[in-house]
Scaffold this active site. Structure first.
Site, mmCIF file in Angstrom:
data_model
loop_
_atom_site.group_PDB
_atom_site.id
_atom_site.type_symbol
_atom_site.label_atom_id
_atom_site.label_comp_id
_atom_site.label_asym_id
_atom_site.label_seq_id
_atom_site.Cartn_x
_atom_site.Cartn_y
_atom_site.Cartn_z
ATOM 1 N N CYS A 79 40.058 -46.420 66.823
ATOM 2 C CA CYS A 79 41.502 -46.489 66.569
ATOM 3 C C CYS A 79 41.918 -47.930 66.839
ATOM 4 O O CYS A 79 41.091 -48.832 66.734
ATOM 5 C CB CYS A 79 42.262 -45.475 67.426
ATOM 6 S SG CYS A 79 42.138 -45.790 69.207
ATOM 7 N N LYS A 80 43.139 -48.165 67.208
ATOM 8 C CA LYS A 80 43.607 -49.536 67.444
ATOM 9 C C LYS A 80 42.975 -50.142 68.697
ATOM 10 O O LYS A 80 42.417 -51.223 68.655
ATOM 11 C CB LYS A 80 45.135 -49.562 67.542
ATOM 12 C CG LYS A 80 45.712 -50.955 67.774
ATOM 13 C CD LYS A 80 47.220 -50.942 67.716
ATOM 14 C CE LYS A 80 47.871 -52.235 68.122
ATOM 15 N NZ LYS A 80 47.282 -53.461 67.674
#
Length: 126
Positions: A79-80
């Site tokens: 993810c980020k």
């Protein structure tokens, strides 16, 4: 009451995170690379070869696609920054997937390390 950070810390204690410097090798050996960010984040740039299955629908998408049924799939998630991927990895483990790993530091760490990023090109109509 637990916070989101408490849940992420508990998830990270249960999963296998791979450091960015080992991520390319893990991805090369994986059957599927999943970006669990939202579609607008994915469109801004993603790891080459990643498919987008947002965290909010991950379990449903994994259950509805026959290609994702084998519990022995080698899965790498990101993810980020790695929080959503850690939660997603726990969910997949709970579903019975046996080989699930998350990229430590996520997309931000990948990009900061100067690794390749794929950015979709919008069509030009003329």
């Amino acid at each position: 009451m637990k916070t989101a950070l408490d849940l992420v810390a508990a998830a990270k204690a249960r999963i296998q995170e791979i450091p960015v410097d080992a991520a390319e090798a893990a991805i090369a050996q994986a059957d599927v690379l999943i970006d669990v960010r939202e579609p607008d984040e994915y469109r801004q740039g993603h790891l080459p070869g990643a498919i987008n299955l947002p965290r909010g629908v991950l379990e449903f998408q994994m259950s509805s696609q026959s290609a994702m049924e084998p519990r022995g799939l080698r899965i790498v998630l990101y993810c980020k920054t790695s929080g959503r991927a850690a939660l997603a990895a726990c969910a997949l483990q709970d579903m019975g997937y046996l080989d699930v790993r998350s990229v430590a530091g996520g997309f931000d760490a990948w990009k900061a390390a100067g690794k390749a990023v794929a950015v979709p090109v919008a069509p030009v109509f003329g």
